[in-house]
Every structure is written in structure tokens, then in C-alpha cells.
Design a protein around this motif. Structure first.
Motif, PDB file in Angstrom:
ATOM      1  N   TYR A   1      25.792  55.040 -66.513  1.00 53.33           N
ATOM      2  CA  TYR A   1      25.765  56.081 -67.539  1.00 53.33           C
ATOM      3  C   TYR A   1      27.029  55.964 -68.386  1.00 53.33           C
ATOM      4  CZ  TYR A   1      25.733  60.677 -69.745  1.00 53.33           C
ATOM      5  OH  TYR A   1      25.742  61.692 -70.664  1.00 53.33           O
ATOM      6  N   LEU A   2      26.851  55.732 -69.687  1.00 51.30           N
ATOM      7  CA  LEU A   2      27.967  55.585 -70.621  1.00 51.30           C
ATOM      8  C   LEU A   2      28.980  54.545 -70.122  1.00 51.30           C
ATOM      9  CD1 LEU A   2      28.619  59.306 -71.638  1.00 51.30           C
ATOM     10  CD2 LEU A   2      27.327  57.578 -72.879  1.00 51.30           C
ATOM     11  N   GLY A   3      28.463  53.460 -69.557  1.00 52.37           N
ATOM     12  CA  GLY A   3      29.333  52.374 -69.126  1.00 52.37           C
ATOM     13  C   GLY A   3      29.929  52.527 -67.747  1.00 52.37           C
ATOM     14  N   SER A   4      29.719  53.662 -67.086  1.00 53.14           N
ATOM     15  CA  SER A   4      30.256  53.880 -65.743  1.00 53.14           C
ATOM     16  C   SER A   4      29.133  53.890 -64.715  1.00 53.14           C
ATOM     17  CB  SER A   4      31.016  55.212 -65.664  1.00 53.14           C
ATOM     18  OG  SER A   4      32.142  55.195 -66.511  1.00 53.14           O
ATOM     19  N   LYS A   5      29.445  53.410 -63.522  1.00 50.67           N
ATOM     20  CA  LYS A   5      28.450  53.384 -62.448  1.00 50.67           C
ATOM     21  C   LYS A   5      28.532  54.687 -61.671  1.00 50.67           C
ATOM     22  CE  LYS A   5      26.490  50.336 -58.952  1.00 50.67           C
ATOM     23  NZ  LYS A   5      26.603  49.024 -58.276  1.00 50.67           N
ATOM     24  N   MET A   6      27.474  55.485 -61.753  1.00 49.72           N
ATOM     25  CA  MET A   6      27.443  56.781 -61.092  1.00 49.72           C
ATOM     26  C   MET A   6      26.785  56.642 -59.725  1.00 49.72           C
ATOM     27  SD  MET A   6      28.729  58.187 -63.735  1.00 49.72           S
ATOM     28  CE  MET A   6      28.771  59.894 -63.215  1.00 49.72           C
ATOM     29  N   GLN A   7      27.406  57.242 -58.694  1.00 45.44           N
ATOM     30  CA  GLN A   7      26.899  57.186 -57.326  1.00 45.44           C
ATOM     31  C   GLN A   7      26.374  58.553 -56.898  1.00 45.44           C
ATOM     32  OE1 GLN A   7      27.352  53.369 -57.008  1.00 45.44           O
ATOM     33  NE2 GLN A   7      27.078  54.362 -55.027  1.00 45.44           N
ATOM     34  N   ALA A   8      25.351  58.548 -56.072  1.00 46.75           N
ATOM     35  CA  ALA A   8      24.789  59.802 -55.588  1.00 46.75           C
ATOM     36  C   ALA A   8      25.802  60.584 -54.761  1.00 46.75           C
ATOM     37  CB  ALA A   8      23.531  59.528 -54.766  1.00 46.75           C
ATOM     38  N   ASP A   9      26.686  59.872 -54.036  1.00 42.09           N
ATOM     39  CA  ASP A   9      27.668  60.546 -53.201  1.00 42.09           C
ATOM     40  C   ASP A   9      28.989  60.803 -53.926  1.00 42.09           C
ATOM     41  OD1 ASP A   9      28.587  57.989 -53.400  1.00 42.09           O
ATOM     42  OD2 ASP A   9      28.653  57.572 -51.247  1.00 42.09           O
ATOM     43  N   GLY A  10      29.063  60.453 -55.225  1.00 40.00           N
ATOM     44  CA  GLY A  10      30.268  60.704 -56.005  1.00 40.00           C
ATOM     45  C   GLY A  10      31.397  59.719 -55.762  1.00 40.00           C
ATOM     46  N   ASP A  11      31.131  58.633 -55.048  1.00 36.72           N
ATOM     47  CA  ASP A  11      32.182  57.654 -54.748  1.00 36.72           C
ATOM     48  C   ASP A  11      32.547  56.859 -55.991  1.00 36.72           C
ATOM     49  OD1 ASP A  11      33.963  56.068 -53.469  1.00 36.72           O
ATOM     50  OD2 ASP A  11      32.503  54.924 -52.301  1.00 36.72           O
ATOM     51  N   SER A  12      33.842  56.649 -56.204  1.00 39.53           N
ATOM     52  CA  SER A  12      34.315  55.912 -57.382  1.00 39.53           C
ATOM     53  C   SER A  12      34.477  54.418 -57.125  1.00 39.53           C
ATOM     54  CB  SER A  12      35.674  56.472 -57.843  1.00 39.53           C
ATOM     55  OG  SER A  12      35.574  57.818 -58.205  1.00 39.53           O
ATOM     56  N   GLU A  13      34.552  54.020 -55.849  1.00 36.87           N
ATOM     57  CA  GLU A  13      34.909  52.628 -55.534  1.00 36.87           C
ATOM     58  C   GLU A  13      33.958  51.599 -56.144  1.00 36.87           C
ATOM     59  OE1 GLU A  13      36.166  49.928 -51.650  1.00 36.87           O
ATOM     60  OE2 GLU A  13      36.266  52.119 -51.574  1.00 36.87           O
ATOM     61  N   PRO A  14      32.609  51.794 -56.074  1.00 36.82           N
ATOM     62  CA  PRO A  14      31.725  50.799 -56.703  1.00 36.82           C
ATOM     63  C   PRO A  14      31.973  50.653 -58.208  1.00 36.82           C
ATOM     64  CG  PRO A  14      30.473  52.180 -55.188  1.00 36.82           C
ATOM     65  CD  PRO A  14      31.831  52.806 -55.338  1.00 36.82           C
ATOM     66  N   ASP A  15      32.236  51.765 -58.893  1.00 40.67           N
ATOM     67  CA  ASP A  15      32.498  51.714 -60.331  1.00 40.67           C
ATOM     68  C   ASP A  15      33.811  50.993 -60.606  1.00 40.67           C
ATOM     69  OD1 ASP A  15      32.173  52.288 -63.111  1.00 40.67           O
ATOM     70  OD2 ASP A  15      33.557  53.969 -62.905  1.00 40.67           O
ATOM     71  N   ILE A  16      34.825  51.255 -59.779  1.00 44.25           N
ATOM     72  CA  ILE A  16      36.130  50.628 -59.980  1.00 44.25           C
ATOM     73  C   ILE A  16      36.044  49.130 -59.729  1.00 44.25           C
ATOM     74  CG2 ILE A  16      38.486  50.495 -59.073  1.00 44.25           C
ATOM     75  CD1 ILE A  16      38.261  53.570 -58.639  1.00 44.25           C
ATOM     76  N   LYS A  17      35.305  48.720 -58.694  1.00 44.53           N
ATOM     77  CA  LYS A  17      35.123  47.291 -58.444  1.00 44.53           C
ATOM     78  C   LYS A  17      34.387  46.631 -59.601  1.00 44.53           C
ATOM     79  CE  LYS A  17      35.257  47.363 -53.391  1.00 44.53           C
ATOM     80  NZ  LYS A  17      34.501  47.166 -52.136  1.00 44.53           N
ATOM     81  N   ARG A  18      33.472  47.366 -60.205  1.00 47.18           N
ATOM     82  CA  ARG A  18      32.744  46.856 -61.380  1.00 47.18           C
ATOM     83  C   ARG A  18      33.696  46.703 -62.561  1.00 47.18           C
ATOM     84  NH1 ARG A  18      29.795  49.463 -65.488  1.00 47.18           N
ATOM     85  NH2 ARG A  18      28.124  48.185 -66.356  1.00 47.18           N
TER      86      ARG A  18
END
Length: 214
Positions: A19-36
Motif C-alpha cells: 500500500y503506497l509503496g509499503s508492505k503492510m502486515q496483518a500483525d503490524g510487523d515492520s520487519e518485512p517492509d524494512i527488509k524490502r
């Protein structure tokens, strides 16, 4: 838990989406988006390898290009990241590795992170994220009372009983910990944010403590 329909179609339930360039997680975790973001910033850095190798460009010019073309990709959306020790380490390792390559410092030659930042006139990545987060918080606080971001920044979901064990790190917990370390409360922060010049001074003070690592 009921399916959501739009027109005649049902929206698929997924664990993550972009969403808008960020990877949104169901559990609210930021780590997958940051690794991306690290992966995308790494690609941007590799695409500019001829710039880093150039003998015609000064180090200052290369660092300016690094900040505008690599760090901007890396830190997109960082204002809302939940930062843990693992995430902090991932980001610091990436930035320091890039800066060492720009300065052509390879093993077995070594340089401390403090000296690295001094030579490149850069700040530790966590100081940059902290500054951007608190600048954004001030912007949200100055929004009208009915603005969704302003409501969301203080909203606490009713999730029932918390599971046993240490509570998970969240964006809000990290922000409140930084406020507590500086003797501030939400009420004081909201009052200070109304004065833009005073808020800039506060943000500078909050971010003044960088870390010194070997």
C-alpha cells in the motif's frame, strides 16, 4: 471476520499487501517492509556503482548522491516503523557497508563507525529515523482534532486480555519510551508541538544523542 464485498466482488483476506509503496502486515510487523526497503536501496546503490568508482567526483558529491538516491529509498515510510534491536542492526549494517564502499575501505582495513560518520559527514541511521519520526509526530499533532492520523496516533485498540510474557515492541511504545527518557508526557508533547520553532528545538534535543560504536 465477515467477508467484505464491493459491488459483486468479495475482497480477499490476505496476510500482507503493498500500500503506497509499503508492505503492510496483518500483525503490524515492520520487519518485512524494512527488509524490502533494504533490498530496494541495495539495488539503487548497485545501479550507481560507476558513480562510487569515479575518480572525477569528490567524496562530498558521492555522499550527496548517496543521501538523495539511496537513503531516500531506504527510509521511505520510516516515520511509522516499529524499531527493534534486530531492525536497528540491519539498517546500521547496510548504511555503514555502503559508506565504507564509497570511501573504498575494504577488509582488512578497518575504521570505527564514529570515524566513518565523521569522514562522510553523516549521522547514525537511527538518529535520522528518530528525527524524521518526531518531525512527523509534530505535523500530525498540529492537524485538526477530527483528522484520522491525529486520532490514530493516540488510539488504543481493545484487544482483550494480553498474552503472558514480555509485551511486543510497538511504534507507540518506542515513542513513549523516548518521551519518558526525556521527562515528557503526551500532554506536554502536544502542547510543545503547537509552537513550530520550539518543536524544532525539542526534536533536535531528542535526536542529539547519537550512538557511538566501534
Amino acid at each position: 471476520r465477515e467477508p467484505i464485498t464491493v459491488g459483486e466482488g468479495t475482497i480477499e483476506a490476505v496476510n500482507d499487501f503493498i500500500y503506497l509503496g509499503s508492505k503492510m502486515q496483518a500483525d503490524g510487523d515492520s520487519e518485512p517492509d524494512i527488509k524490502r526497503r533494504i533490498s530496494k536501496a541495495s539495488q539503487a546503490f548497485s545501479m550507481l556503482k560507476n558513480v562510487w568508482k569515479s575518480k572525477k567526483l569528490s567524496h562530498n558529491t558521492k555522499i550527496r548522491i548517496f543521501k538523495s538516491n539511496v537513503l531516500s529509498v531506504l527510509l521511505y515510510g520510516c516515520e511509522s516503523w516499529k524499531i527493534t534491536t534486530t531492525i536497528s542492526r540491519l539498517l546500521e549494517v547496510f548504511q555503514n557497508r555502503c559508506l565504507r564502499r564509497i570511501l573504498k575501505i575494504y577488509w582488512p582495513n578497518t575504521i570505527s563507525n564514529v570515524e566513518l560518520h565523521r569522514k562522510t559527514s553523516t549521522s547514525p541511521i537511527m538518529s535520522v529515523i528518530k528525527w524524521r519520526r518526531w518531525t512527523w509526530i509534530g505535523h500530525v499533532i498540529r492537524m485538526p482534532p477530527n483528522a484520522i492520523p491525529k486520532i490514530a496516533i493516540r488510539w488504543t485498540p481493545n484487544a482483550g486480555r494480553r498474552k503472558r510474557g514480555r509485551p511486543k515492541e510497538t511504534w507507540r511504545r518506542s515513542v513513549e519510551r523516548e518521551m519518558k527518557d526525556n521527562g515528557l508526557t503526551w500532554a506536554q508533547v502536544e502542547h510543545l508541538a503547537c509552537n513550530r520553532s520550539g518543536w524544532r528545538s525539542l526534536v533536535s534535543a531528542l535526536c542529539a544523542t547519537g550512538h557511538e560504536e566501534d
